[in-house]
Design a protein around this motif. Structure first.
Motif, PDB file in Angstrom:
ATOM      1  N   THR A 175     -18.403 -18.217 -29.057  1.00 52.79           N
ATOM      2  CA  THR A 175     -19.048 -17.076 -29.693  1.00 52.79           C
ATOM      3  C   THR A 175     -18.341 -15.783 -29.306  1.00 52.79           C
ATOM      4  O   THR A 175     -18.040 -14.935 -30.153  1.00 52.79           O
ATOM      5  CB  THR A 175     -20.519 -16.972 -29.255  1.00 52.79           C
ATOM      6  N   ALA A 176     -18.040 -15.667 -28.002  1.00 53.74           N
ATOM      7  CA  ALA A 176     -17.421 -14.432 -27.500  1.00 53.74           C
ATOM      8  C   ALA A 176     -16.052 -14.242 -28.142  1.00 53.74           C
ATOM      9  O   ALA A 176     -15.706 -13.131 -28.572  1.00 53.74           O
ATOM     10  CB  ALA A 176     -17.291 -14.506 -25.977  1.00 53.74           C
ATOM     11  N   THR A 177     -15.265 -15.332 -28.237  1.00 53.35           N
ATOM     12  CA  THR A 177     -13.928 -15.204 -28.827  1.00 53.35           C
ATOM     13  C   THR A 177     -14.029 -14.752 -30.277  1.00 53.35           C
ATOM     14  O   THR A 177     -13.265 -13.887 -30.713  1.00 53.35           O
ATOM     15  CB  THR A 177     -13.200 -16.566 -28.806  1.00 53.35           C
ATOM     16  N   SER A 178     -14.962 -15.364 -31.036  1.00 51.57           N
ATOM     17  CA  SER A 178     -15.058 -14.995 -32.448  1.00 51.57           C
ATOM     18  C   SER A 178     -15.452 -13.536 -32.591  1.00 51.57           C
ATOM     19  O   SER A 178     -14.868 -12.810 -33.394  1.00 51.57           O
ATOM     20  CB  SER A 178     -16.075 -15.862 -33.179  1.00 51.57           C
ATOM     21  N   PHE A 179     -16.421 -13.104 -31.781  1.00 57.44           N
ATOM     22  CA  PHE A 179     -16.837 -11.701 -31.836  1.00 57.44           C
ATOM     23  C   PHE A 179     -15.665 -10.796 -31.521  1.00 57.44           C
ATOM     24  O   PHE A 179     -15.412  -9.800 -32.219  1.00 57.44           O
ATOM     25  CB  PHE A 179     -17.969 -11.435 -30.834  1.00 57.44           C
ATOM     26  N   ALA A 180     -14.936 -11.171 -30.490  1.00 59.51           N
ATOM     27  CA  ALA A 180     -13.804 -10.354 -30.057  1.00 59.51           C
ATOM     28  C   ALA A 180     -12.771 -10.257 -31.172  1.00 59.51           C
ATOM     29  O   ALA A 180     -12.276  -9.167 -31.475  1.00 59.51           O
ATOM     30  CB  ALA A 180     -13.174 -10.960 -28.814  1.00 59.51           C
ATOM     31  N   LEU A 181     -12.480 -11.407 -31.805  1.00 60.11           N
ATOM     32  CA  LEU A 181     -11.498 -11.424 -32.881  1.00 60.11           C
ATOM     33  C   LEU A 181     -11.916 -10.504 -34.020  1.00 60.11           C
ATOM     34  O   LEU A 181     -11.139  -9.686 -34.496  1.00 60.11           O
ATOM     35  CB  LEU A 181     -11.339 -12.847 -33.417  1.00 60.11           C
ATOM     36  N   VAL A 182     -13.186 -10.674 -34.456  1.00 59.88           N
ATOM     37  CA  VAL A 182     -13.664  -9.877 -35.580  1.00 59.88           C
ATOM     38  C   VAL A 182     -13.617  -8.400 -35.252  1.00 59.88           C
ATOM     39  O   VAL A 182     -13.148  -7.574 -36.044  1.00 59.88           O
ATOM     40  CB  VAL A 182     -15.094 -10.304 -35.976  1.00 59.88           C
ATOM     41  N   SER A 183     -14.061  -8.031 -34.034  1.00 58.45           N
ATOM     42  CA  SER A 183     -14.124  -6.601 -33.712  1.00 58.45           C
ATOM     43  C   SER A 183     -12.720  -6.036 -33.488  1.00 58.45           C
ATOM     44  O   SER A 183     -12.444  -4.896 -33.853  1.00 58.45           O
ATOM     45  CB  SER A 183     -15.013  -6.364 -32.489  1.00 58.45           C
ATOM     46  N   LEU A 184     -11.820  -6.843 -32.915  1.00 54.45           N
ATOM     47  CA  LEU A 184     -10.435  -6.400 -32.746  1.00 54.45           C
ATOM     48  C   LEU A 184      -9.823  -6.074 -34.102  1.00 54.45           C
ATOM     49  O   LEU A 184      -9.178  -5.048 -34.283  1.00 54.45           O
ATOM     50  CB  LEU A 184      -9.611  -7.516 -32.099  1.00 54.45           C
ATOM     51  N   LEU A 185     -10.079  -6.972 -35.074  1.00 52.77           N
ATOM     52  CA  LEU A 185      -9.486  -6.777 -36.387  1.00 52.77           C
ATOM     53  C   LEU A 185     -10.103  -5.579 -37.088  1.00 52.77           C
ATOM     54  O   LEU A 185      -9.456  -4.922 -37.898  1.00 52.77           O
ATOM     55  CB  LEU A 185      -9.673  -8.029 -37.223  1.00 52.77           C
ATOM     56  N   ALA A 186     -11.381  -5.318 -36.774  1.00 53.23           N
ATOM     57  CA  ALA A 186     -12.040  -4.178 -37.402  1.00 53.23           C
ATOM     58  C   ALA A 186     -11.367  -2.881 -36.981  1.00 53.23           C
ATOM     59  O   ALA A 186     -11.351  -1.909 -37.722  1.00 53.23           O
ATOM     60  CB  ALA A 186     -13.519  -4.163 -37.031  1.00 53.23           C
ATOM     61  N   THR A 187     -10.807  -2.843 -35.782  1.00 53.25           N
ATOM     62  CA  THR A 187     -10.130  -1.634 -35.335  1.00 53.25           C
ATOM     63  C   THR A 187      -8.671  -1.576 -35.797  1.00 53.25           C
ATOM     64  O   THR A 187      -7.986  -0.586 -35.561  1.00 53.25           O
ATOM     65  CB  THR A 187     -10.161  -1.532 -33.804  1.00 53.25           C
ATOM     66  N   ARG A 188      -8.208  -2.623 -36.442  1.00 57.52           N
ATOM     67  CA  ARG A 188      -6.871  -2.654 -37.038  1.00 57.52           C
ATOM     68  C   ARG A 188      -5.769  -2.362 -36.026  1.00 57.52           C
ATOM     69  O   ARG A 188      -4.878  -1.550 -36.275  1.00 57.52           O
ATOM     70  CB  ARG A 188      -6.774  -1.643 -38.195  1.00 57.52           C
ATOM     71  N   HIS A 189      -5.844  -3.003 -34.861  1.00 57.20           N
ATOM     72  CA  HIS A 189      -4.772  -2.788 -33.912  1.00 57.20           C
ATOM     73  C   HIS A 189      -3.852  -3.983 -33.770  1.00 57.20           C
ATOM     74  O   HIS A 189      -2.721  -3.846 -33.336  1.00 57.20           O
ATOM     75  CB  HIS A 189      -5.341  -2.413 -32.533  1.00 57.20           C
ATOM     76  N   VAL A 190      -4.367  -5.137 -34.093  1.00 58.06           N
ATOM     77  CA  VAL A 190      -3.576  -6.336 -33.858  1.00 58.06           C
ATOM     78  C   VAL A 190      -2.759  -6.644 -35.098  1.00 58.06           C
ATOM     79  O   VAL A 190      -3.283  -7.084 -36.104  1.00 58.06           O
ATOM     80  CB  VAL A 190      -4.490  -7.526 -33.496  1.00 58.06           C
ATOM     81  N   GLU A 191      -1.483  -6.414 -35.034  1.00 57.46           N
ATOM     82  CA  GLU A 191      -0.626  -6.563 -36.200  1.00 57.46           C
ATOM     83  C   GLU A 191      -0.488  -8.019 -36.637  1.00 57.46           C
ATOM     84  O   GLU A 191      -0.632  -8.347 -37.807  1.00 57.46           O
ATOM     85  CB  GLU A 191       0.766  -6.006 -35.883  1.00 57.46           C
ATOM     86  N   LEU A 192      -0.198  -8.878 -35.638  1.00 61.24           N
ATOM     87  CA  LEU A 192       0.204 -10.240 -35.951  1.00 61.24           C
ATOM     88  C   LEU A 192      -0.897 -10.977 -36.707  1.00 61.24           C
ATOM     89  O   LEU A 192      -0.668 -11.613 -37.739  1.00 61.24           O
ATOM     90  CB  LEU A 192       0.540 -10.986 -34.662  1.00 61.24           C
ATOM     91  N   LEU A 193      -2.141 -10.864 -36.193  1.00 58.30           N
ATOM     92  CA  LEU A 193      -3.234 -11.622 -36.800  1.00 58.30           C
ATOM     93  C   LEU A 193      -3.572 -11.096 -38.174  1.00 58.30           C
ATOM     94  O   LEU A 193      -4.190 -11.775 -38.977  1.00 58.30           O
ATOM     95  CB  LEU A 193      -4.470 -11.565 -35.900  1.00 58.30           C
ATOM     96  N   GLN A 194      -3.192  -9.840 -38.446  1.00 60.69           N
ATOM     97  CA  GLN A 194      -3.542  -9.273 -39.741  1.00 60.69           C
ATOM     98  C   GLN A 194      -2.491  -9.561 -40.782  1.00 60.69           C
ATOM     99  O   GLN A 194      -2.778  -9.658 -41.961  1.00 60.69           O
ATOM    100  CB  GLN A 194      -3.716  -7.769 -39.608  1.00 60.69           C
ATOM    101  N   ARG A 195      -1.234  -9.697 -40.316  1.00 58.53           N
ATOM    102  CA  ARG A 195      -0.166  -9.818 -41.297  1.00 58.53           C
ATOM    103  C   ARG A 195      -0.192 -11.178 -41.989  1.00 58.53           C
ATOM    104  O   ARG A 195       0.096 -11.283 -43.169  1.00 58.53           O
ATOM    105  CB  ARG A 195       1.179  -9.559 -40.620  1.00 58.53           C
TER     106      ARG A 195
END
Lengths: 337, 354
Positions: A146-166
């Motif tokens: 649960t924690a990892t999924s939350f972290a992933l979603v919120s990280l992506l919401a801030t648009r900082h992680v390039e690799l996972l978004q590309r």
């Protein structure tokens, strides 16, 4: 369609009045001064015709061959019918709008989801599913996932992680929704509902769920076709040029226009669901036996061939309700459309 | 053409597999204790003979083994422990009910009915031999009547709105109400006893075949009539709308202007184009008829597939239900393919799109 145009049409007024009366009676069923309860057998008055009631018996609309009062049966049957068909229609139309608009708007190619979102939302759904049904193979995994999924979603919401978004995946929404529809429509609806209701415990709530989960395909098809048409219109292009996100284009600009056909057809959905419910109760499937229903009432007519009132009274109620609902769905005669 | 139909078949097969699988798993999710108890009671031929608890347990175990219910349902299972949190995921391999059921289906075995232990396949064939002619007759009659009525309405436009209103209110009623009203009015010793109330006469060996056929038709008249009545409104309104639309097109006006009789314009020009949207309705007719047969056969107590289905649903006779679902889904699949083929034949414009 505004209220004033509703009332300008006399037929619609009658239809609306009848439906309001039915709703009122159904809502107040418990407090109405009915002489008898719906399930009670009056063994001294079996198959009594209506309007012949002596002051002593007070079965105003007659009784069925088991001595149950018809008036009470009709009132409580109306309540059962409405309590099932209206929520089921709302739920079905809701699911239909959700899935149909997604399928029509994004099609097979345009919903591109980044890999990170896929993992994040997938993980959340998985944890949710497993926790609701308490199916953890190892409970110590629950919190990390649960924690990892939350972290992933919120990280992506801030648009900082390039690799996972590309890295993006195309999500074939249309194909998925259309194959779900094909799955449900591969069998005639009555038989599907009959068969699914027969393998579930019979209760009002299950029947409601079964009905709405089999009925959403019609609204979904309607909405999908409308959304596909509207998506290509110039005004959507203009909205897109202003830089709105897909989500807000769909919700604020496409759906208000696209859902009109479904909104007009809503009374027809209720009518179809009432037809299904009464047919199922007539066949004795889906509802527990102690719940009064028009279909079950009409089924008792086969026990007594002389009892015309057992067919005529629920039949007229059903006909009136169906016609009223269809009248509401008709295009207005004044405006032409 | 053949390639088109083959790709359609390949695309629709997973759908059939899906619906049958979903139904299989749903039906096995319910506890089967009640069902077994009923099956045991029906097996004990004398109801009065009491059996002890261990005897009963042994019988239940035996029955489970015979029906294949002792094996796990699916390839894996999840067991929730009673104390909470922990649950066990277990892999069962290929010896599970689902796998074995499909193996049997591929071999043409559909299992045996829980109620009377008859093979499901023969039950289905037996009832289909009744239902198929009955529904096909109703479908043909409905199509013929719809064609005739809509052609008649083009010539008698004064009656058109009355007829459409009648059909409209008829369409509002569920089938069981229509059938019940017919039964009450026309097959009732207290009203008009023109038709037999229900069931079938067993054919006497002494009767001539003519008398047998007469009795058959006499018994089927009302059920067929109610099915026709309930399908007629949809067909007629659709056909009428598309006929009216075609009559206002330029080519119809041209045909009229060059001096063709109105009748000829309708028969040879507009009707052919107007039939095109109706093809989809017609191919949906047969599955709809099967659904209608459930209601009609229950009301008129006819020994067909619809009643088999309704009885099996009421008694939770899963093998019969699964067999019928499989059969109906495959028929629906075939009718989709037939519809595609028909469109291909009827409308050359579509050939490039399909």
């Amino acid at each position: 369609m505004s209220f004033s145009s509703y009332f300008s049409n006399r037929r619609k007024l009658v239809a609306l009045g009848w439906l309001a009366f039915l709703l009122l009676v159904a809502a107040l069923a418990d407090w109405l001064p009915l002489p008898y309860a719906p399930g009670d057998s009056d063994l001294t008055h079996l198959s009594e015709p209506p309007f012949t009631a002596l002051a002593a018996s007070r079965h105003w609309l007659g009784t069925d061959p088991l001595g149950r009062d018809l008036l009470a049966g009709l009132v409580f049957g109306a309540r059962t019918t409405l309590i099932i068909s209206i929520p089921a229609a709302l739920l079905a139309v809701g699911v239909g709008i959700l899935l149909g608009s997604a399928a029509g708007f994004w099609g097979n190619t345009s919903l591109r989801v980044s890999l990170g979102h896929c993992f994040g939302v997938g993980g959340l759904l998985l944890t949710g599913f497993l926790s609701i049904f308490r199916l953890w193979p190892a409970p110590e995994l629950a919190w990390p996932l649960t924690a990892t999924s939350f972290a992933l979603v919120s990280l992506l919401a801030t648009r900082h992680v390039e690799l996972l978004q590309r890295v993006t995946l195309t999500f074939p929404v249309d194909q998925l929704v259309m194959s779900a529809i094909a799955l449900l429509e591969s069998i005639p609806r009555l038989i599907l509902v009959l068969v699914i209701a027969s393998v579930q415990e019979s209760s009002v709530f299950t029947l409601l769920l079964v009905l709405s989960l089999t009925y959403w395909t019609g609204p979904a098809r309607l909405i999908r076709a409308e959304v596909m048409r509207i998506r290509a219109l110039p005004y959507i292009e203009a909205v897109r040029a202003t830089g709105l996100t897909n989500m807000s284009i769909l919700i604020y600009h496409v759906l208000p226009n696209a859902s009109r056909s479904v909104r007009t057809a809503f009374p027809l959905s209720i009518a179809a669901l009432i037809g299904l419910e009464t047919t199922l109760s007539f066949l004795g499937i889906g509802l527990p036996t102690e719940i009064a229903s028009w279909g079950r009432l009409m089924a008792t007519a086969r026990l007594d061939s002389a009892a015309w009132w057992l067919i005529v009274e629920p039949g007229l109620l059903l006909l009136g309700t169906m016609l009223a609902l269809r009248q509401l769905a008709r295009p207005d005669e004044h405006t032409g459309k | 053409m053949l390639r088109l139909l083959l790709t359609r078949l390949l695309r629709l097969l997973p759908v059939t597999w899906g619906i049958v699988s979903v139904f299989f798993l749903l039906s096995r999710a319910l506890p089967d204790d009640q069902l077994l108890a009923r099956a045991i009671e029906s097996q004990l031929d004398t109801g009065s003979r009491a059996i002890t608890a261990p005897q009963r347990q042994a019988l239940e175990l035996q029955l489970r083994r015979r029906l294949g219910l002792d094996k796990p349902v699916f390839y894996f299972s999840i067991q929730r422990s009673a104390t909470g949190g922990q649950s066990h995921w277990r892999w069962h391999g290929l010896r599970n009910q689902y796998h074995l059921w499909w193996l049997d289906v591929v071999r043409g075995e559909l299992g045996r009915s829980y109620r009377d232990n008859k093979p499901v396949a023969s039950l289905l064939i037996e009832t289909l031999r009744f239902t198929l002619p009955f529904t096909a007759a109703a479908a043909f009659l409905a199509i013929g009547a719809a064609l005739w009525l809509s052609l008649w309405m083009t010539r008698h436009s004064r009656w058109r709105s009355y007829l459409l209103t009648i059909l409209y209110s008829l369409d509002a009623l569920p089938l069981f109400v229509v059938a019940l009203v017919l039964l009450y009015l026309l097959a009732n010793p207290d009203m008009l006893a023109l038709f037999p109330v229900y069931g079938f006469d067993n054919p006497e060996p002494t009767d001539t075949w003519l008398a047998n056929v007469g009795s058959y038709l006499h018994h089927l008249a009302l059920p067929v009539f109610s099915l026709v009545l309930i399908t007629l409104p949809g067909l007629v309104t659709q056909l009428d709308a598309s006929l009216q639309h075609e009559l206002q097109t330029a080519y119809a006006v041209t045909a009229r202007a060059k001096g063709l009789a109105f009748r000829q314009v309708v028969r040879h020009h507009t009707l052919r184009n107007a039939l095109l949207p109706v093809v989809a309705l017609v191919t949906d007719l047969l599955p709809a008829m099967v659904a209608g047969a459930v209601v009609v056969e229950v009301i008129f107590a006819l020994p067909g597939m619809g009643r088999l289905l309704a009885d099996a649903a009421a008694a939770r006779d899963y093998p019969v239900l699964q067999g019928s679902v499989l059969l109906i889904a495959s028929v629906r699949l075939l009718s989709h393919i037939v519809a595609d083929g028909l469109y291909w034949q009827l409308d050359p414009r579509l050939r490039s799109q399909l």
